[in-house]
Motif scaffolding. Structure first.
Motif, PDB file in Angstrom:
ATOM      1  N   UNK A 296      -1.107  -2.673 -10.012  1.00 33.11           N
ATOM      2  CA  UNK A 296       0.256  -2.631  -9.461  1.00 33.11           C
ATOM      3  C   UNK A 296       0.233  -2.311  -7.979  1.00 33.11           C
ATOM      4  N   UNK A 297      -0.695  -1.453  -7.579  1.00 32.92           N
ATOM      5  CA  UNK A 297      -0.744  -1.093  -6.163  1.00 32.92           C
ATOM      6  C   UNK A 297      -1.192  -2.292  -5.329  1.00 32.92           C
TER       7      UNK A 297
ATOM      8  N   UNK B 233       1.672  -4.507  -4.827  1.00 27.80           N
ATOM      9  CA  UNK B 233       2.537  -3.955  -3.781  1.00 27.80           C
ATOM     10  C   UNK B 233       1.953  -4.278  -2.408  1.00 27.80           C
ATOM     11  N   UNK B 234       0.643  -4.127  -2.271  1.00 26.89           N
ATOM     12  CA  UNK B 234       0.001  -4.453  -0.997  1.00 26.89           C
ATOM     13  C   UNK B 234       0.193  -5.929  -0.649  1.00 26.89           C
TER      14      UNK B 234
END
Lengths: 317, 276
Positions: free
Chosen positions: A86-87, A90-91
């Motif tokens: 998920x990160x 987001x990036x």
């Protein structure tokens, strides 16, 4: 997936599958995700179903924005991002925004506003690529549209002196390139060993800048200094577009005589058209200046005394 | 700001310390300021407060026209006039006040990228909702935007601005979106920010950066602003850590300074719900 999706893009050059950023982004993502596509490489945007390029024709209708196309591919099960955490997703979103805000204005500037580049590269390319009657109109139209886009993106800053604006745009873009280079570091793709949507977007924006033969190339020089980004573009080209990549060599060799095979039908038509136009002009002049004249010859007045030229003219008509 | 200014900053500004009489100009708080402008102004205020730089906030009806970039807010420090968060951050850095010194290269790249995410999606969404959603623009935006001006001018300026924003939306490909899609984009952006923030107190560990100031400015404004409906603020409220983050910044940087600067109008504007 009864009928394959159809993607309409600008045709390629300079060793690239397409010269256009949005077209390249969509095409690269489709290759990364392995989506089956029927690709139409066009030199005339009016041939596309929407009148603009790129366009993705699907069963549900048309997609015009590259990011919408990526969404559509994902919905169809062709997802190159499924490995991302998920990160990392987001990036991805954040870096796409960065490119959109900082790099895109500079690309528009480099290709469409910078006078040297526009006059000796962009405009001739589009004028030669787009078929005849449209090539008089569309390059100007594209130019206007890009200028307007840049102006609206910059807001009232564009009212300041042009040099300041130029320096600012290019500066921000160079910074953006450096940031991307730092993020990529020594990996082969942005998130590990396989490409994702961010890679597609970066490739779409950097490849034309890297491969175009720009006469005024401040931004290009900066990009060439960032080895890992150049390497990244070449890797994507050789892994996912092997045919275009090998074309490069032969392309440069025959660049003096640009692609006879592709353009042949247009060339013939253009020849016929130009001969016709010439004929009409000559005949028109002849009529107007009285060298030729048409006389209606009624049956009873058909005298041999009539002008010799007139008769010949009539027969021709 | 331009390169010429940057050079000036680094050469001249570095020598002078931050003066006492620095001023921050923004539009009228009560009846004029719009959601997007309020967010930008609050972001700049938050940044300056985190840096511990004092400014006096001045409200002017024509702040937009006074600003060198045409967008509020701007600061007036000594001989310099600098507008918008990015250049102000640069300017403060030249004076020796920086929040992102401690970050490594990759973190700096990520910080810049997330700041553009906020500008690209949240700010654009705010502009879209303000000017392109018919009910919001007719009930709120146009009347507030034109409020300082006399009769024919208020309508003319408001429509002119609306036309300009709509052209911009067309240029960046947002014109074809409907309200639902815009809310979806806001949600996506908040989700990304929320993921990035995680359980940390600030985006890059314990120390706030300019990214925190920017995110705070936008989210706090969205949370506390009354629009025609609550759809926008509901999107943010879905992410608990973002709401907590806003409270944290507010408590640490706006309330503790409150008793010192009771005269400053900003401290009050944050307690109350900004109207609109």
């Amino acid at each position: 997936m009864a009928s394959p999706m159809e993607l309409f893009i600008w045709r390629g050059d300079w060793g690239l599958p397409s010269v256009h950023t949005d077209s390249l982004t969509a095409l690269a993502y489709a290759r990364f995700a392995g989506a089956p596509l029927k690709v139409h490489k066009l030199s005339n945007p009016w041939r596309s179903p929407s009148g603009t390029l790129p366009a993705l024709k699907t069963e549900q209708g048309l997609c015009l924005q590259p990011l919408q196309m990526l969404e559509y591919f994902k919905k169809q099960g062709y997802n190159a991002d499924y490995r991302l955490s998920v990160k990392e997703s987001a990036d991805t979103l954040a870096f796409i925004s960065l490119i959109n805000e900082k790099l895109l204005p500079a690309l528009i500037y480099t290709f469409w506003v910078d006078a040297k580049n526009y006059v000796s590269l962009t405009r001739p390319w589009f004028a030669n690529t787009i078929p005849f009657p449209l090539s008089l109109y569309l390059p100007n139209r594209l130019h206007e549209r890009h200028l307007e886009q840049l102006q609206l993106r910059l807001g009232s800053q564009a009212l300041n002196s042009e040099e300041e604006t130029e320096a600012q745009i290019l500066d921000e873009a160079s910074e953006c390139l450096t940031l991307l280079s730092q993020r990529l570091a020594s990996q082969s793709f942005f998130f590990g060993d396989s490409p994702s949507s961010l890679d597609a977007v970066v490739f779409g924006h950097l490849a034309p800048l890297l491969k175009a033969k720009l006469p005024n190339s401040k931004l290009q020089q900066h990009l060439q200094l960032l080895d890992n980004l150049c390497g990244f573009c070449n890797t994507v080209l050789s892994l996912y577009f092997p045919t275009e990549h090998t074309d490069t060599v032969s392309d440069t060799r025959r660049s003096a005589a640009p692609c006879e095979t592709d353009e042949d039908p247009h060339k013939r038509r253009n020849q016929v058209l130009s001969v016709l136009v010439g004929l009409v002009a000559m005949l028109g002049y002849a009529f107007l200046s009285g060298i030729l004249s048409i006389k209606r010859v009624s049956a009873r007045g058909a005298l041999p005394a009539a002008n010799r030229l007139t008769e010949e003219g009539d027969e021709e008509e | 700001m331009s390169i010429a200014h940057d050079v000036l900053f680094s050469q001249m500004a570095a020598a002078e310390p931050w003066p006492e009489n620095a001023m921050l100009y923004q539009p009228l708080k009560g009846e004029q300021i719009l959601l997007s402008d309020n967010a930008s102004c609050l972001a700049v205020q938050a940044f300056l407060r985190i840096c511990n730089l004092s400014v006096q906030v001045v409200h002017r009806a024509n702040a937009e026209y006074m600003s060198p970039s045409g967008k509020p807010p701007f600061i007036h420090v000594g001989n310099h006039v600098v507008s918008e968060l990015g250049p102000i951050v640069q300017f403060a850095k030249a004076k020796g006040h920086s929040l992102s010194e401690g970050l490594d290269e990759v973190q700096k790249a990520e910080m810049k990228a997330y700041m553009e995410l906020v500008n690209n999606m949240l700010l654009t969404a705010e502009l879209y909702i303000q000017w392109c959603d018919d009910s919001t623009s007719s009930k709120i935006t146009r009347s507030r935007y034109g409020s300082p001006y006399p009769w024919p001018l208020n309508h003319i300026l408001a429509y002119q601005k609306q036309w300009e924003i709509r052209r911009k939306m067309k240029a960046i490909g947002w014109a074809g979106k409907n309200l639902e899609q815009v809310y979806e984009d806001v949600d996506q952006c908040c989700q990304a920010l929320s993921q990035r923030l995680g359980n940390q107190s600030y985006f890059f560990n314990r120390q706030p950066t300019e990214l925190d100031a920017l995110v705070f400015g936008h989210l706090f404004t969205i949370l506390t602003t009354q629009l025609t409906n609550d759809a926008l603020s509901e999107k943010v409220k879905n992410y608990e850590n973002l709401v907590k983050f806003c409270r944290r910044v507010e408590q640490n940087y706006f309330e503790e300074l409150d008793h010192e600067s009771r005269l400053s109008p900003t401290s009050r504007s944050l307690r109350d719900t900004p109207p609109k």
